[in-house]
Motif scaffolding. Structure first.
Motif, mmCIF file in Angstrom:
data_model
loop_
_atom_site.group_PDB
_atom_site.id
_atom_site.type_symbol
_atom_site.label_atom_id
_atom_site.label_comp_id
_atom_site.label_asym_id
_atom_site.label_seq_id
_atom_site.Cartn_x
_atom_site.Cartn_y
_atom_site.Cartn_z
ATOM 1 N N GLN A 107 0.843 -1.202 0.000
ATOM 2 C CA GLN A 107 0.000 0.000 0.000
ATOM 3 C C GLN A 107 0.880 1.254 0.000
ATOM 4 O O GLN A 107 0.641 2.196 -0.768
ATOM 5 N N PHE A 108 1.908 1.253 0.847
ATOM 6 C CA PHE A 108 2.824 2.392 0.904
ATOM 7 C C PHE A 108 3.532 2.574 -0.441
ATOM 8 O O PHE A 108 3.634 3.694 -0.961
ATOM 9 N N GLU A 110 2.608 1.743 -3.416
ATOM 10 C CA GLU A 110 1.671 2.251 -4.430
ATOM 11 C C GLU A 110 1.524 3.764 -4.298
ATOM 12 O O GLU A 110 1.577 4.488 -5.298
ATOM 13 N N VAL A 111 1.359 4.253 -3.085
ATOM 14 C CA VAL A 111 1.220 5.698 -2.861
ATOM 15 C C VAL A 111 2.548 6.399 -3.142
ATOM 16 O O VAL A 111 2.595 7.452 -3.784
ATOM 17 N N TRP A 112 3.649 5.815 -2.657
ATOM 18 C CA TRP A 112 4.991 6.392 -2.814
ATOM 19 C C TRP A 112 5.343 6.583 -4.298
ATOM 20 O O TRP A 112 5.964 7.572 -4.677
ATOM 21 N N THR A 114 3.309 7.039 -6.888
ATOM 22 C CA THR A 114 2.284 7.688 -7.701
ATOM 23 C C THR A 114 2.251 9.194 -7.443
ATOM 24 O O THR A 114 2.020 9.620 -6.304
ATOM 25 N N ASP A 116 0.790 12.764 -6.989
ATOM 26 C CA ASP A 116 -0.519 13.167 -6.490
ATOM 27 C C ASP A 116 -0.333 14.497 -5.762
ATOM 28 O O ASP A 116 0.640 14.655 -5.020
ATOM 29 N N TRP A 119 0.329 14.000 -2.173
ATOM 30 C CA TRP A 119 1.309 12.927 -1.976
ATOM 31 C C TRP A 119 1.829 12.858 -0.544
ATOM 32 O O TRP A 119 1.820 11.803 0.065
ATOM 33 N N ARG A 122 -0.824 11.584 1.896
ATOM 34 C CA ARG A 122 -1.136 10.173 1.665
ATOM 35 C C ARG A 122 0.012 9.268 2.117
ATOM 36 O O ARG A 122 -0.211 8.205 2.683
ATOM 37 N N VAL A 123 1.259 9.679 1.851
ATOM 38 C CA VAL A 123 2.420 8.869 2.237
ATOM 39 C C VAL A 123 2.571 8.845 3.751
ATOM 40 O O VAL A 123 2.726 7.785 4.355
#
Length: 193
Positions: A107-108, A110-112, A114, A116, A119, A122-123
């Motif tokens: 999950q981390f 995927e956010v890291w 991408t 956004d 960002w 979310r991270v």
């Protein structure tokens, strides 16, 4: 020179020659203290809790985002370290806990990986407070990096694991820890291909 002295000198030279030829080369000799040769003694893996991974972010130093270039970082390992579970001499994670640790790492990652506008928020929602603070100056990626496979546990112990998540262009390597019953990322590193 008398014959006797000549033969004594020849005998001494021959004896020295035999000693030199039969002298141990040290490859099989143990190090002082009776241990194994230095090249065979285990050491802490790079990036282990005792030795943080070079170029990564910890609570003490932020890391660049996956799209940026670190200012001073050694060459990445050709392959991630694959060590048996329990390198910390503790019991390895049970399968259910390992699945939770891998899910948190994926999950981390995927956010890291991408871009956004949110960002940082979310991270840092997926990290420990110390790492969230270290990531304040981290640079988000310019382009998304596609996740190309499942997370893989490199090292583990109860309530801690180091996991690599492969992406197009490299691997996001994270340490995850249990905080208040939830897996959170405590360190992150980027291993480019």
């Amino acid at each position: 020179m008398p014959r006797r002295q000549f033969w004594i000198i020849v005998a001494v030279i021959a004896g020295i020659g035999l000693l030199v030829l039969n002298w141990p080369d040290g490859e099989d000799d143990p190090e002082p203290g009776g241990g194994a040769p230095a090249a065979q003694q285990p050491s802490a893996p790079a990036g282990s809790p005792a030795a943080p991974a070079p170029g990564g972010a910890t609570a003490d130093q932020p890391a660049p985002g996956p799209g940026s270039t670190p200012t001073a970082s050694p060459a990445p390992a050709a392959e991630p370290p694959h060590a048996p579970s329990g390198v910390t001499e503790e019991e390895p994670l049970d399968p259910a806990a390992a699945a939770g640790a891998i899910a948190a790492a994926e999950q981390f990652a995927e956010v890291w990986a991408t871009p956004d506008p949110r960002w940082h928020d979310r991270v840092t929602a997926l990290t420990t407070p110390a790492l969230a603070e270290a990531l304040v100056d981290a640079v988000p990626p310019d382009v998304p990096r596609r996740i190309t496979g499942d997370g893989e546990v490199y090292f583990d112990a109860p309530e801690w694991a180091r996991i690599g998540v492969p992406t197009a262009g490299g691997t996001v390597v994270v340490d995850v820890v249990v905080v208040d019953g939830k897996w959170l990322v405590s360190a992150v590193d980027w291993w480019p291909e």
